[in-house]
Design a protein around this motif. Structure first.
Motif, mmCIF file in Angstrom:
data_model
loop_
_atom_site.group_PDB
_atom_site.id
_atom_site.type_symbol
_atom_site.label_atom_id
_atom_site.label_comp_id
_atom_site.label_asym_id
_atom_site.label_seq_id
_atom_site.Cartn_x
_atom_site.Cartn_y
_atom_site.Cartn_z
ATOM 1 N N VAL A 116 -2.351 -9.983 -2.026
ATOM 2 C CA VAL A 116 -2.313 -10.306 -0.603
ATOM 3 C C VAL A 116 -1.624 -9.185 0.154
ATOM 4 O O VAL A 116 -2.105 -8.738 1.217
ATOM 5 C CB VAL A 116 -1.600 -11.652 -0.365
ATOM 6 C CG1 VAL A 116 -1.413 -11.910 1.127
ATOM 7 C CG2 VAL A 116 -2.385 -12.794 -1.003
ATOM 8 N N ARG A 117 -0.503 -8.716 -0.364
ATOM 9 C CA ARG A 117 0.226 -7.640 0.324
ATOM 10 C C ARG A 117 -0.633 -6.387 0.456
ATOM 11 O O ARG A 117 -0.675 -5.758 1.520
ATOM 12 C CB ARG A 117 1.515 -7.301 -0.429
ATOM 13 C CG ARG A 117 2.573 -8.399 -0.411
ATOM 14 C CD ARG A 117 3.965 -7.868 -0.727
ATOM 15 N NE ARG A 117 4.008 -7.057 -1.926
ATOM 16 C CZ ARG A 117 4.256 -7.527 -3.153
ATOM 17 N NH1 ARG A 117 4.457 -8.833 -3.328
ATOM 18 N NH2 ARG A 117 4.304 -6.716 -4.190
ATOM 19 N N ARG A 118 -1.332 -6.031 -0.620
ATOM 20 C CA ARG A 118 -2.092 -4.782 -0.577
ATOM 21 C C ARG A 118 -3.419 -4.928 0.164
ATOM 22 O O ARG A 118 -3.717 -4.159 1.092
ATOM 23 C CB ARG A 118 -2.345 -4.279 -1.994
ATOM 24 C CG ARG A 118 -3.210 -3.022 -2.019
ATOM 25 C CD ARG A 118 -3.348 -2.411 -3.386
ATOM 26 N NE ARG A 118 -4.287 -1.289 -3.360
ATOM 27 C CZ ARG A 118 -4.562 -0.516 -4.401
ATOM 28 N NH1 ARG A 118 -3.970 -0.729 -5.572
ATOM 29 N NH2 ARG A 118 -5.432 0.480 -4.284
ATOM 30 N N LEU A 119 -4.246 -5.900 -0.247
ATOM 31 C CA LEU A 119 -5.615 -5.968 0.259
ATOM 32 C C LEU A 119 -5.709 -6.586 1.643
ATOM 33 O O LEU A 119 -6.538 -6.167 2.459
ATOM 34 C CB LEU A 119 -6.490 -6.756 -0.719
ATOM 35 C CG LEU A 119 -6.585 -6.197 -2.146
ATOM 36 C CD1 LEU A 119 -7.468 -7.104 -3.004
ATOM 37 C CD2 LEU A 119 -7.124 -4.776 -2.141
ATOM 38 N N VAL A 120 -4.892 -7.602 1.899
ATOM 39 C CA VAL A 120 -4.994 -8.323 3.178
ATOM 40 C C VAL A 120 -4.113 -7.683 4.244
ATOM 41 O O VAL A 120 -4.556 -7.429 5.369
ATOM 42 C CB VAL A 120 -4.633 -9.815 2.992
ATOM 43 C CG1 VAL A 120 -4.702 -10.550 4.327
ATOM 44 C CG2 VAL A 120 -5.569 -10.462 1.977
ATOM 45 N N ARG A 121 -2.858 -7.394 3.904
ATOM 46 C CA ARG A 121 -1.912 -6.934 4.919
ATOM 47 C C ARG A 121 -1.915 -5.420 5.092
ATOM 48 O O ARG A 121 -1.983 -4.918 6.211
ATOM 49 C CB ARG A 121 -0.508 -7.426 4.573
ATOM 50 C CG ARG A 121 -0.385 -8.940 4.595
ATOM 51 C CD ARG A 121 0.994 -9.381 4.219
ATOM 52 N NE ARG A 121 1.072 -10.839 4.146
ATOM 53 C CZ ARG A 121 2.085 -11.518 3.612
ATOM 54 N NH1 ARG A 121 3.113 -10.853 3.093
ATOM 55 N NH2 ARG A 121 2.070 -12.846 3.580
ATOM 56 N N LYS A 122 -1.829 -4.689 3.980
ATOM 57 C CA LYS A 122 -1.698 -3.235 4.084
ATOM 58 C C LYS A 122 -3.037 -2.567 4.357
ATOM 59 O O LYS A 122 -3.229 -1.903 5.383
ATOM 60 C CB LYS A 122 -1.069 -2.679 2.813
ATOM 61 C CG LYS A 122 -0.860 -1.163 2.845
ATOM 62 C CD LYS A 122 -0.242 -0.677 1.536
ATOM 63 C CE LYS A 122 -0.097 0.843 1.538
ATOM 64 N NZ LYS A 122 0.462 1.345 0.250
ATOM 65 N N GLU A 123 -4.003 -2.724 3.443
ATOM 66 C CA GLU A 123 -5.275 -2.020 3.566
ATOM 67 C C GLU A 123 -6.277 -2.760 4.449
ATOM 68 O O GLU A 123 -7.235 -2.157 4.948
ATOM 69 C CB GLU A 123 -5.875 -1.791 2.177
ATOM 70 C CG GLU A 123 -4.977 -0.923 1.293
ATOM 71 C CD GLU A 123 -5.530 -0.751 -0.122
ATOM 72 O OE1 GLU A 123 -6.616 -1.311 -0.420
ATOM 73 O OE2 GLU A 123 -4.873 -0.060 -0.924
ATOM 74 N N ALA A 164 1.614 -14.745 -9.376
ATOM 75 C CA ALA A 164 2.311 -13.569 -8.868
ATOM 76 C C ALA A 164 1.330 -12.528 -8.335
ATOM 77 O O ALA A 164 1.606 -11.835 -7.353
ATOM 78 C CB ALA A 164 3.180 -12.964 -9.963
ATOM 79 N N LEU A 165 0.176 -12.425 -8.966
ATOM 80 C CA LEU A 165 -0.828 -11.446 -8.540
ATOM 81 C C LEU A 165 -1.580 -11.878 -7.287
ATOM 82 O O LEU A 165 -1.820 -11.055 -6.399
ATOM 83 C CB LEU A 165 -1.825 -11.202 -9.669
ATOM 84 C CG LEU A 165 -1.363 -10.258 -10.770
ATOM 85 C CD1 LEU A 165 -2.157 -10.465 -12.045
ATOM 86 C CD2 LEU A 165 -1.483 -8.802 -10.298
ATOM 87 N N GLY A 166 -1.959 -13.155 -7.193
ATOM 88 C CA GLY A 166 -2.795 -13.540 -6.064
ATOM 89 C C GLY A 166 -2.673 -14.956 -5.585
ATOM 90 O O GLY A 166 -3.444 -15.376 -4.716
ATOM 91 N N GLY A 167 -1.740 -15.721 -6.130
ATOM 92 C CA GLY A 167 -1.665 -17.131 -5.790
ATOM 93 C C GLY A 167 -0.653 -17.492 -4.737
ATOM 94 O O GLY A 167 -0.496 -18.669 -4.396
ATOM 95 N N LEU A 168 0.049 -16.508 -4.193
ATOM 96 C CA LEU A 168 1.097 -16.759 -3.212
ATOM 97 C C LEU A 168 0.820 -15.988 -1.932
ATOM 98 O O LEU A 168 0.136 -14.951 -1.951
ATOM 99 C CB LEU A 168 2.465 -16.320 -3.764
ATOM 100 C CG LEU A 168 2.871 -16.837 -5.147
ATOM 101 C CD1 LEU A 168 4.068 -16.063 -5.656
ATOM 102 C CD2 LEU A 168 3.187 -18.312 -5.065
ATOM 103 N N ALA A 169 1.402 -16.441 -0.843
ATOM 104 C CA ALA A 169 1.278 -15.684 0.404
ATOM 105 C C ALA A 169 1.940 -14.322 0.300
ATOM 106 O O ALA A 169 1.600 -13.392 1.045
ATOM 107 C CB ALA A 169 1.896 -16.488 1.550
#
Length: 428
Positions: free
Chosen positions: A284-291, A274-279
């Motif tokens: 992923v939402r915070r570090l890759v997509r948002k920030e 839930a923290l980092g193993g899914l797209a």
């Protein structure tokens, strides 16, 4: 509703555990052998032996010439290989049904009579092969030694999981021929082995064939040690930093986890997903997509059986981002998750991914055979492949939150940071 793959078991008088799982969908049979020896069975000063034998097992035995195992089975349309891990070494081949007896004869010759061919020249040759493998896969790859650093940081010196399966080249160089022979005699025995047949064969025929070929091998009543004492989470952060020529900064943030096939391990594994193993996971939402401070995030959990398991998150830091800030943001999400737990959507997504992965794995005859050997050797119950998903779906959101709060605390992390070398000329 539980899965219902047919599973039949028998233990031969010499202690060999045999599992047969009929599958008539294709006229092939997979022979999958798990030996209860991996890098965790090695002692200080004698590391790398389990992996060395993965190589030696293809270099000839009493009645088989070097390389002939591959050649004979591939000539029949078979495919085969072997791997070494912390908890076991496995050997496997999938062959047309008519080549099954050839596969069993080849396997019994090396499992029962390998040492006839392990002479000094053969040993020296395979030591050189292992060294070249280490150079190619570890030393000359970006981030190649990162997981070796992770194991050493998470598990204390002398612990079974402290060193990697590749082992120490110095240990291998120092090993005598008698050291190597003694290691084989200690671990390669029918009473320390599981043999699984999965494919177009009946249980009666499968058991009869295995007993015909493997029954004459004598057991070796070597005392098998039990698991070491359980390890609790780290009590303070551990940090290892490497400055190397790598494409970008990469953080490995690792944690000790409970032993495999427990409710607590399943809960911690779902938390990491839930923290980092899914797209769609939080990191992923915070570090890759948002920030956009990370190029990618991947979380995983590896279940072990010797008192502890391992979970970790790998973060590829964006070129213009600061690795320390990225790590701080990640830890904020871990702290928030330990308080809030997963949302209903997060847990359902983690469970759906686990189910897809499990069913896809079992759909492959070869991977199903491997899972049967896994559960038979390490957990004593191959039937667990049919109930794994039911046990996973029984985990509650509160169990996932509690596992994160106990095992995934920021103060319990080990960080291995591979940081890109600074161009001093450019700085000047």
């Amino acid at each position: 509703m539980p899965l219902d793959y047919p599973i039949h078991e028998r233990t031969l008088p010499n202690g060999l555990r045999v599992v047969v799982s009929p599958d008539t969908s294709v006229p092939n049979v997979t022979v999958n052998i798990w030996v209860g020896v991996g890098s965790r069975h090695e002692v200080v000063g004698r590391t790398g032996f389990a992996h060395l034998f993965e190589h030696l097992m293809f270099q000839g035995s009493r009645n088989v010439a070097s390389g002939e195992h591959f050649e004979a089975l591939m000539a029949q349309g078979g495919r085969l290989n072997a791997t070494t891990w912390f908890d076991r070494t496995n050997y496997f081949e999938t062959v047309p049904k008519g080549a099954l007896e050839l596969a069993l004869w080849l396997e019994v010759d090396r499992h029962g009579h390998l040492l006839d061919a392990v002479n000094q020249a053969n040993l020296d040759n395979q030591r050189d092969v292992v060294k070249e493998e280490k150079r190619q896969r570890y030393d000359n790859q970006p981030y190649g030694n990162a997981l070796i650093d992770v194991y050493a940081a998470v598990f204390p010196e002398g612990h079974p999981y402290h060193h990697s399966t590749i082992g120490s080249m110095e240990d291998l160089d120092a090993a005598s021929l008698e050291d190597v022979h003694a290691f084989f005699r200690r671990h390669y025995a029918p009473d320390n082995t599981v043999l699984t047949l999965c494919g177009d064969i009946t249980p009666d025929d499968g058991f009869a064939l295995v007993e015909r070929y493997f029954g004459p091998i004598a057991p070796h009543p070597e005392p098998r040690r039990g698991p070491v004492d359980a390890l609790m989470p780290l009590t303070a952060p551990v940090r290892v930093e490497r400055r190397e020529e790598v494409p970008n900064d990469r953080l490995h943030i690792a944690f000790r986890l409970p032993v495999d096939e427990t409710e607590e391990f399943a809960a911690a594994s779902l938390a990491l997903d839930a923290l980092g193993g899914l797209a769609s996971s939080r990191l992923v939402r915070r570090l890759v997509r948002k920030e956009q401070t990370a190029l990618g995030v991947h979380a995983t959990s590896w279940g072990f059986v010797d008192g502890v398991s391992l979970g970790f998150v790998v973060v590829d830091v964006a070129t213009e981002a600061d690795a320390t800030s990225v790590e701080s943001a990640l830890l904020e999400e871990f702290e928030r998750f330990a308080v809030e737990g997963p949302t209903e959507a997060e847990l359902e997504a983690a469970l759906a991914q686990a189910e897809r992965s499990w069913l896809s794995m079992l759909a492959s005859q070869e991977e199903r055979a491997d899972a049967l050997s896994h559960y038979a050797l390490l957990h004593g119950e191959p039937q667990l492949i049919n109930t794994h998903l039911d046990r996973l779906r029984a985990v509650t959101p509160e169990q996932v939150r509690a596992a994160a709060a106990q095992w995934l605390r920021p103060e319990s992390r080990a960080v291995v940071a591979y940081l890109a070398e600074v161009d001093t000329e450019e700085v000047a």
